[in-house]
Enzyme design. Structure first.
Site, PDB file in Angstrom:
ATOM      1  N   CYS A 112       0.824  -1.227   0.000  1.00  0.00           N
ATOM      2  CA  CYS A 112       0.000   0.000   0.000  1.00  0.00           C
ATOM      3  C   CYS A 112       0.855   1.273   0.000  1.00  0.00           C
ATOM      4  CB  CYS A 112      -0.943   0.005   1.190  1.00  0.00           C
ATOM      5  SG  CYS A 112      -2.080  -1.386   1.172  1.00  0.00           S
ATOM      6  N   HIS A 241      -3.155   7.505   1.758  1.00  0.00           N
ATOM      7  CA  HIS A 241      -3.580   6.155   1.369  1.00  0.00           C
ATOM      8  C   HIS A 241      -4.932   5.889   2.033  1.00  0.00           C
ATOM      9  CE1 HIS A 241      -3.916   1.974   0.774  1.00  0.00           C
ATOM     10  NE2 HIS A 241      -3.600   1.634   2.009  1.00  0.00           N
ATOM     11  N   ASN A 271     -10.056   0.173  -0.085  1.00  0.00           N
ATOM     12  CA  ASN A 271      -8.594   0.244  -0.073  1.00  0.00           C
ATOM     13  C   ASN A 271      -8.065  -0.366  -1.374  1.00  0.00           C
ATOM     14  OD1 ASN A 271      -5.862  -0.165   0.303  1.00  0.00           O
ATOM     15  ND2 ASN A 271      -6.043  -0.934   2.394  1.00  0.00           N
TER      16      ASN A 271
HETATM   17  O1  UT7 Z   1      -3.618  -0.703   3.703  1.00  0.00           O
HETATM   18  C1  UT7 Z   1      -2.977  -1.061   4.887  1.00  0.00           C
HETATM   19  C2  UT7 Z   1      -3.442  -2.377   5.355  1.00  0.00           C
HETATM   20  N1  UT7 Z   1      -4.623  -2.535   6.121  1.00  0.00           N
HETATM   21  C3  UT7 Z   1      -5.121  -1.679   7.041  1.00  0.00           C
HETATM   22  O2  UT7 Z   1      -4.734  -0.570   7.202  1.00  0.00           O
HETATM   23  C4  UT7 Z   1      -6.218  -2.219   7.917  1.00  0.00           C
HETATM   24  C5  UT7 Z   1      -6.016  -1.808   9.358  1.00  0.00           C
HETATM   25  N2  UT7 Z   1      -7.041  -2.327  10.239  1.00  0.00           N
HETATM   26  C6  UT7 Z   1      -8.327  -1.938  10.194  1.00  0.00           C
HETATM   27  O3  UT7 Z   1      -8.710  -1.119   9.366  1.00  0.00           O
HETATM   28  C7  UT7 Z   1      -9.257  -2.468  11.235  1.00  0.00           C
HETATM   29  O4  UT7 Z   1      -8.517  -3.202  12.202  1.00  0.00           O
HETATM   30  C8  UT7 Z   1     -10.401  -3.371  10.652  1.00  0.00           C
HETATM   31  C9  UT7 Z   1     -11.382  -2.519   9.884  1.00  0.00           C
HETATM   32  C10 UT7 Z   1      -9.814  -4.445   9.765  1.00  0.00           C
HETATM   33  C11 UT7 Z   1     -11.164  -4.042  11.797  1.00  0.00           C
HETATM   34  O5  UT7 Z   1     -11.678  -3.075  12.683  1.00  0.00           O
HETATM   35  P1  UT7 Z   1     -11.435  -3.191  14.254  1.00  0.00           P
HETATM   36  O6  UT7 Z   1     -12.177  -2.087  14.864  1.00  0.00           O
HETATM   37  O7  UT7 Z   1      -9.950  -3.232  14.477  1.00  0.00           O
HETATM   38  O8  UT7 Z   1     -12.135  -4.556  14.611  1.00  0.00           O
HETATM   39  P2  UT7 Z   1     -11.499  -5.853  15.296  1.00  0.00           P
HETATM   40  O9  UT7 Z   1     -10.572  -6.553  14.364  1.00  0.00           O
HETATM   41  O10 UT7 Z   1     -10.988  -5.476  16.663  1.00  0.00           O
HETATM   42  O11 UT7 Z   1     -12.783  -6.743  15.461  1.00  0.00           O
HETATM   43  C12 UT7 Z   1     -13.859  -6.350  16.326  1.00  0.00           C
HETATM   44  C13 UT7 Z   1     -14.970  -7.389  16.185  1.00  0.00           C
HETATM   45  C14 UT7 Z   1     -14.494  -8.815  16.269  1.00  0.00           C
HETATM   46  O12 UT7 Z   1     -15.483  -9.556  16.946  1.00  0.00           O
HETATM   47  P3  UT7 Z   1     -15.347  -9.923  18.509  1.00  0.00           P
HETATM   48  O13 UT7 Z   1     -14.085 -10.708  18.624  1.00  0.00           O
HETATM   49  O14 UT7 Z   1     -15.295  -8.593  19.213  1.00  0.00           O
HETATM   50  O15 UT7 Z   1     -16.583 -10.692  18.785  1.00  0.00           O
HETATM   51  C15 UT7 Z   1     -14.435  -9.274  14.826  1.00  0.00           C
HETATM   52  O16 UT7 Z   1     -14.603 -10.670  14.698  1.00  0.00           O
HETATM   53  O17 UT7 Z   1     -15.581  -7.257  14.897  1.00  0.00           O
HETATM   54  C16 UT7 Z   1     -15.609  -8.544  14.251  1.00  0.00           C
HETATM   55  N3  UT7 Z   1     -15.516  -8.350  12.802  1.00  0.00           N
HETATM   56  C17 UT7 Z   1     -16.592  -8.073  12.046  1.00  0.00           C
HETATM   57  N4  UT7 Z   1     -17.899  -7.958  12.342  1.00  0.00           N
HETATM   58  C18 UT7 Z   1     -18.737  -7.679  11.357  1.00  0.00           C
HETATM   59  C19 UT7 Z   1     -14.410  -8.348  12.018  1.00  0.00           C
HETATM   60  N5  UT7 Z   1     -14.762  -8.104  10.739  1.00  0.00           N
HETATM   61  C20 UT7 Z   1     -16.107  -7.938  10.734  1.00  0.00           C
HETATM   62  C21 UT7 Z   1     -17.046  -7.650   9.730  1.00  0.00           C
HETATM   63  N6  UT7 Z   1     -18.345  -7.525  10.068  1.00  0.00           N
HETATM   64  N7  UT7 Z   1     -16.693  -7.478   8.450  1.00  0.00           N
END
Ligand code: UT7
Length: 314
Positions: A112, A241, A271
């Protein structure tokens, strides 16, 4: 006299097929509300048979048209991509052939951060006089490396391409650039093959990537402004980005930049990795927000980790 690499043309291209959050709700355990509030993404584009080179070609033609330049005037093509069409030859050489250029062409892989790395490389060629006109492209087809059953990654990425033409001049252009890498984090964000399997898909520890992205990008944005003797008041636009609206807002807050000065395309593009900055740039140039003389800050981070910033007088 010092030479500068100035952006004289921008172009972008998105494949026509749109996948909305509502469509993803049908196949994944997710909701439009979750995706929108956690990422800022509403929809993304995906290819339907088009290649990374096809997208790059359209974006490049538009950038050359804006620059009023023909492909034969280009001295170097650098194509930033994580999703090349083949292991070899470089997608950049396919683009060179299809666009009608004869110059050297190579791919650059910094995920990225690829566009920022490619701009920094092109800047070196222009500043030392090795090239006058450089075509820098970011083009990606992440839909090919997404595990569409993994809700933590399938909602994030999109396909697309953006391009800029850089030209040598004596007064203005890229004023500053810095690129960094830290290879200790391979397992945090990677594609789970080693060229052994035919294909692999993205695996990401989203939460860890999120925290590192906010910290590294905020530090770098502050350092960039300090090194340029500027404050965020001197920036006309930040063109970041487009990974997650929350990462972008956290970086803007840290450098005290109002969100009204940030170009955002994440809602409609998702993204698009190396393509996201030139795509956002082209949108804001063509809708008249970005004008000649504006100070622009580009910044991005991706797998590796690799990250970087470029400050441009447009
Ligand atoms: O380009 C550079 C590379 N990538 C990035 O920059 C991505 C960086 N990370 C992020 O943008 C965020 O971490 C995400 C958007 C991927 C995830 O958001 P988050 O607020 O960090 O969520 P999390 O991973 O802490 O997950 C929170 C909860 C989890 O459930 P539990 O364990 O709390 O029950 C996940 O299983 O949300 C759940 N979850 C979802 N729920 C509904 C994860 N993905 C989804 C989804 N829909 N798509």
């Amino acid at each position: 006299m010092k030479k500068f690499a100035r952006i004289v043309g921008t172009g972008s291209y998105l494949p026509p097929r749109i996948i909305t959050n509502s469509e993803l709700e049908k196949t994944l355990d997710t909701t439009d509300e979750w995706i929108t509030s956690r990422t800022g993404i509403k929809e993304r584009r995906v290819v339907n048979g088009e290649s990374t080179c096809d997208l790059a070609l359209e974006a490049s033609k538009r950038a050359l048209e804006m620059a009023e330049m023909s492909a034969s005037e280009i001295d170097l093509i650098i194509l930033a991509t994580t999703t090349p069409d083949k292991i070899f030859p470089a997608t950049a050489t396919m683009l060179q052939n299809q666009i009608g250029a004869t110059c050297p062409a190579f791919d650059l892989q910094a995920v990225c951060a690829g566009f920022v790395f490619a701009l920094t490389t092109a800047q070196q060629y222009i500043e030392n006089g090795a090239a006058n006109n450089v075509l820098v492209v970011g083009s990606e087809t992440y839909s090919r490396i997404i595990d569409w059953s993994d809700r933590s990654t399938a909602i994030l990425f999109g396909d697309g391409a953006g391009a800029v033409v850089l030209s040598s001049n004596n007064s203005t252009g890229i004023m500053y650039s810095k690129i960094l890498s830290d290879g200790r984090y391979l397992s945090s964000l990677h594609v789970n093959n080693n060229y052994i399997n035919e294909t692999g898909t993205i695996e990401m520890a989203g939460n860890e990537v999120y925290k590192i992205a906010v910290n590294r990008l905020s530090e770098l944005a502050e350092e960039t402004l300090k090194d340029c003797n500027m404050t965020s008041d001197d920036l006309t636009w930040m063109v970041p980005h487009q990974a997650n609206i929350r990462i972008i807002s956290a970086v803007a807050k840290r450098i005290k930049l109002p969100m009204s000065k940030v170009v955002l395309t994440i809602e409609k593009h998702g993204n698009t990795s190396a393509a996201s900055i030139p795509l956002a740039l082209d949108v804001a140039v063509r809708d008249g927000r970005i004008k000649k003389g504006d100070n622009l800050l580009f910044e991005g981070i991706g797998g590796g980790f690799s990250w970087g910033s470029v400050l441009v007088e447009y």
